[in-house]
Design an enzyme around this catalytic site. Structure first.
Site, mmCIF file in Angstrom:
data_model
loop_
_atom_site.group_PDB
_atom_site.id
_atom_site.type_symbol
_atom_site.label_atom_id
_atom_site.label_comp_id
_atom_site.label_asym_id
_atom_site.label_seq_id
_atom_site.Cartn_x
_atom_site.Cartn_y
_atom_site.Cartn_z
ATOM 1 N N LYS A 173 0.847 -1.196 0.000
ATOM 2 C CA LYS A 173 0.000 0.000 0.000
ATOM 3 C C LYS A 173 0.881 1.243 0.000
ATOM 4 O O LYS A 173 1.561 1.523 0.989
ATOM 5 C CB LYS A 173 -0.892 0.037 1.250
ATOM 6 C CG LYS A 173 -1.984 1.094 1.110
ATOM 7 C CD LYS A 173 -2.637 1.435 2.438
ATOM 8 C CE LYS A 173 -2.000 2.627 3.088
ATOM 9 N NZ LYS A 173 -2.103 3.873 2.308
ATOM 10 N N GLU A 248 10.110 1.530 10.269
ATOM 11 C CA GLU A 248 11.054 2.597 9.938
ATOM 12 C C GLU A 248 10.310 3.908 10.193
ATOM 13 O O GLU A 248 9.443 4.285 9.413
ATOM 14 C CB GLU A 248 11.426 2.404 8.465
ATOM 15 C CG GLU A 248 12.362 3.393 7.897
ATOM 16 C CD GLU A 248 13.591 3.456 8.727
ATOM 17 O OE1 GLU A 248 13.950 4.581 9.083
ATOM 18 O OE2 GLU A 248 14.145 2.403 9.061
ATOM 19 N N CYS A 282 13.030 11.738 6.477
ATOM 20 C CA CYS A 282 13.191 11.360 7.888
ATOM 21 C C CYS A 282 14.631 11.520 8.344
ATOM 22 O O CYS A 282 14.901 11.579 9.540
ATOM 23 C CB CYS A 282 12.717 9.924 8.108
ATOM 24 S SG CYS A 282 13.459 8.752 6.968
ATOM 25 N N GLU A 384 9.073 15.824 15.872
ATOM 26 C CA GLU A 384 9.377 15.830 14.440
ATOM 27 C C GLU A 384 8.456 16.812 13.717
ATOM 28 O O GLU A 384 7.231 16.688 13.799
ATOM 29 C CB GLU A 384 9.199 14.420 13.860
ATOM 30 C CG GLU A 384 9.686 14.318 12.429
ATOM 31 C CD GLU A 384 9.479 12.931 11.822
ATOM 32 O OE1 GLU A 384 8.443 12.309 12.106
ATOM 33 O OE2 GLU A 384 10.352 12.507 11.052
HETATM 34 O O1 TXE Z 1 2.188 9.251 7.999
HETATM 35 P P1 TXE Z 1 1.507 7.912 8.302
HETATM 36 P P2 TXE Z 1 1.469 10.659 7.879
HETATM 37 C C1 TXE Z 1 6.119 11.456 9.930
HETATM 38 C C2 TXE Z 1 6.076 12.943 9.764
HETATM 39 C C3 TXE Z 1 4.656 13.179 9.405
HETATM 40 C C4 TXE Z 1 3.983 12.172 10.294
HETATM 41 C C5 TXE Z 1 2.629 11.741 9.885
HETATM 42 O O2 TXE Z 1 6.359 13.570 10.976
HETATM 43 O O3 TXE Z 1 4.238 14.465 9.680
HETATM 44 O O4 TXE Z 1 4.837 11.050 10.243
HETATM 45 O O5 TXE Z 1 2.585 11.549 8.485
HETATM 46 C C6 TXE Z 1 -0.331 4.272 6.338
HETATM 47 N N1 TXE Z 1 -2.383 0.947 9.640
HETATM 48 N N2 TXE Z 1 6.540 10.753 8.744
HETATM 49 O O6 TXE Z 1 0.282 10.804 8.736
HETATM 50 O O7 TXE Z 1 0.085 8.087 8.659
HETATM 51 C C7 TXE Z 1 -0.603 5.481 5.465
HETATM 52 O O8 TXE Z 1 -1.730 5.287 4.663
HETATM 53 C C8 TXE Z 1 -1.592 0.746 8.594
HETATM 54 C C9 TXE Z 1 7.859 10.241 8.747
HETATM 55 O O9 TXE Z 1 1.253 10.847 6.457
HETATM 56 O O10 TXE Z 1 2.386 7.174 9.221
HETATM 57 C C10 TXE Z 1 0.706 5.550 4.683
HETATM 58 O O11 TXE Z 1 0.694 4.608 3.618
HETATM 59 N N3 TXE Z 1 -1.117 1.718 7.805
HETATM 60 C C11 TXE Z 1 8.079 9.244 7.695
HETATM 61 C C12 TXE Z 1 1.744 5.140 5.721
HETATM 62 O O12 TXE Z 1 1.004 4.446 6.735
HETATM 63 C C13 TXE Z 1 -1.469 2.983 8.103
HETATM 64 C C14 TXE Z 1 7.435 9.473 6.411
HETATM 65 C C15 TXE Z 1 2.466 6.328 6.376
HETATM 66 O O13 TXE Z 1 1.515 7.251 6.853
HETATM 67 C C16 TXE Z 1 -2.315 3.275 9.210
HETATM 68 C C17 TXE Z 1 6.079 9.965 6.555
HETATM 69 C C18 TXE Z 1 -2.778 2.184 9.988
HETATM 70 N N4 TXE Z 1 -3.566 2.349 11.060
HETATM 71 C C19 TXE Z 1 5.704 10.610 7.685
HETATM 72 N N5 TXE Z 1 -2.482 4.606 9.266
HETATM 73 C C20 TXE Z 1 9.484 8.768 7.518
HETATM 74 N N6 TXE Z 1 10.033 8.120 8.532
HETATM 75 O O14 TXE Z 1 10.071 8.916 6.458
HETATM 76 C C21 TXE Z 1 -1.775 5.142 8.251
HETATM 77 N N7 TXE Z 1 -1.174 4.165 7.534
#
Ligand code: TXE
Length: 480
Positions: A173, A248, A282, A384
């Site tokens: 996904k 990660e 990140c 963050e």
């Molecule tokens: O990420 P999410 P978001 C950090 C950054 C950002 C914050 C939130 O600080 O502001 O995270 O970002 C899927 N079960 N990073 O909300 O929600 C979602 O659909 C399974 C750091 O956009 O963590 C997407 O495919 N999956 C980071 C993926 O998780 C779920 C990069 C990441 O989304 C889910 C991005 C659930 N319950 C954000 N809920 C890095 N380390 O590089 C969401 N997802």
């Protein structure tokens, strides 16, 4: 307007329930495509397809499996410009960055694991003259891969390539915020002749599609990159099911500058490590710590360089800072800048939303922002932000800066600037992060283990670690 489809059992299909979500172009602040709003039924269909494909894919001769993956990598290179353009429109990053970094790294990921699997071996142990132990590593089954929006195709391929190379079939996904390159990628998989069901891509929301993948009893391994809060939720679901987990997560990385460093190299790299991809990496060094003797000089020169960064249309080659990925994310970043002011910080440059003239007038642009005068333990320095915002703090001693650097819940990466060899080793050993870059940033060797300490994650990706993650070890002990 493009309508994105799921990729299930080798074909592009609409979501079972027929619902779609809007997909925004963040540079213009408008919907430009539709993405499937899939649910557990689509995930179930994907798991059925992946399960059916497993026997053939996992037992396929390695050179044949590898050849299909190499073909996909070649097709990414062939379509480099189109993919870079799509990624820029979907994510907001400057098209130049996507062309030079993201897309080439996506095909490199696939090539690395497609060739690596041919050198992957397991161990044998002779136990005195009494027994022979040998270990087999078999693909674990259907792997669940969930990726974020900041480096869409690069992180998507970083997850699925080792899984596919190891012989797993995959239900993946991509982020609902940046689905386009994964969709184009699914077309390349069809063109390359990837057998049906080997890779299935289900688009949609995290709590619906992501959660259904994590909960599915026939998916024994989950590889996730995203926010720490989401990571916690995934762990809470998957751990009682005894799934293998690779998480990660976020970072709040220190960039530590000693007076004896190579100044010009440090300064230009620090601009990159602060603001590349609008700070939405990140691994960005969002907390800069500078030895007090050179602090004033650093602030002056760093701010001067920051103000020269062009904020603008990501499709313009002169642009260094594109829009943030979404309106809510822009508002989150702006709210942290407000918080920094409340916490007593001084905005040395930036700090505001920018209106870019022309077609990008409604885009989600924020000026690159430099903040001084904050204490290392305030929220701005602990949480963050994930945007073009850095803080600069002076330090006096090695001990002090180590305490500052290690004071957050995160531990993903750290950067150290010094020409002092013994200090390098002392500091590198004491910094609590999964990677320490010395006199460089974002330098990548795919063979090295990659991942975070503390709340930056669990497990390591990259190299053999990733291939091992997607396999299950079994030891066979034969008594002589
Ligand atoms: O990420 P999410 P978001 C950090 C950054 C950002 C914050 C939130 O600080 O502001 O995270 O970002 C899927 N079960 N990073 O909300 O929600 C979602 O659909 C399974 C750091 O956009 O963590 C997407 O495919 N999956 C980071 C993926 O998780 C779920 C990069 C990441 O989304 C889910 C991005 C659930 N319950 C954000 N809920 C890095 N380390 O590089 C969401 N997802």
């Amino acid at each position: 307007m493009t309508t994105i489809h799921n990729y299930i059992n080798g074909t592009l299909v609409p979501p079972a329930a027929g619902n779609y979500l809007d997909n925004y172009n963040p540079a213009i602040g408008a919907v430009y495509s539709l993405i499937p709003d899939s649910d557990h039924i689509d995930v179930q269909n994907a798991v059925v397809a992946a399960s059916a494909a497993f026997a053939e894919w996992s037992s396929m001769p390695l050179d044949k499996r590898s050849a299909v993956l190499m073909k996909i990598a070649d097709l990414i290179d062939r379509d480099l410009s189109a993919l870079a353009l799509a990624e820029s429109i979907d994510q907001g990053k400057p098209v130049k960055l996507a062309t030079v970094v993201d897309i080439p790294r996506a095909s490199a990921n696939i090539r690395f694991f497609a060739t690596g699997i041919q050198h992957f071996s397991s161990e044998a142990h002779i136990t005195g003259n009494e027994a022979v132990n040998y270990t087999t590593r078999s693909p674990i089954g259907v792997a669940g891969c969930i990726s974020p929006w900041n480096l869409p195709l690069y992180l998507f391929t970083w997850k699925i390539a080792p899984a596919l190379a190891a012989g797993c079939t995959v239900v993946a996904k991509p982020s609902e915020l940046t689905p386009m390159t994964a969709y184009l990628f699914s077309k390349l998989c069809i063109e390359a002749g990837l057998p049906k069901g080997v890779l299935n891509i289900v688009h949609g929301l995290g709590p619906k599609v992501g959660q259904a993948i994590v909960e599915h009893p026939q998916i024994p391994a989950i590889s996730f990159t995203g926010g720490t809060v989401t990571g916690k939720r995934i762990a809470a679901t998957a751990a009682p099911m005894f799934k293998k987990l690779s998480l990660e997560l976020g970072g709040k990385n220190p960039n530590i500058v000693f007076a004896d460093c190579d100044w010009e190299k440090m300064l230009s790299t620090s601009i990159q490590s602060s603001f590349s991809n609008q700070g939405e990496i990140c691994l960005c060094g969002s907390r800069i710590f500078v030895e007090r003797s050179v602090y004033d000089r650093f602030v002056t020169e760093f701010v001067a360089k920051t103000t020269l960064l062009t904020v603008g249309d990501p499709l313009d080659d002169k642009t260094k800072i594109g829009p943030l990925n979404s309106e809510p994310h822009m508002n989150k970043v702006l709210s942290y800048i407000e918080l920094a002011k409340q916490e007593g910080g001084t905005i040395m440059c930036g700090g505001k939303r920018v209106t870019v003239e022309g077609r990008c007038a409604n885009g989600y642009f924020v000026e690159p922002t430099v903040i001084t005068g904050l204490s290392p333990d305030c929220r701005t320095n602990q949480e963050e932000i994930f945007g073009p915002v850095v803080t600069i703090t002076p330090f006096d001693t090695e001990e002090e800066v180590l305490a500052f650097a290690n004071s957050t819940h995160y531990g993903l990466s750290a950067t150290l600037w010094t020409e002092n060899l013994t200090r390098t080793h002392r500091m590198a050993a004491a910094l609590k992060s999964g990677i320490v870059w010395v006199n460089c940033w974002l330098f990548r060797d795919l063979r090295t283990p990659f991942g975070g300490m503390k709340q930056s994650g669990v497990g390591r990706e990259g190299g053999w670690e990733a291939l091992k993650f997607f396999t299950e070890a079994k030891n066979i002990c034969i008594k002589l």
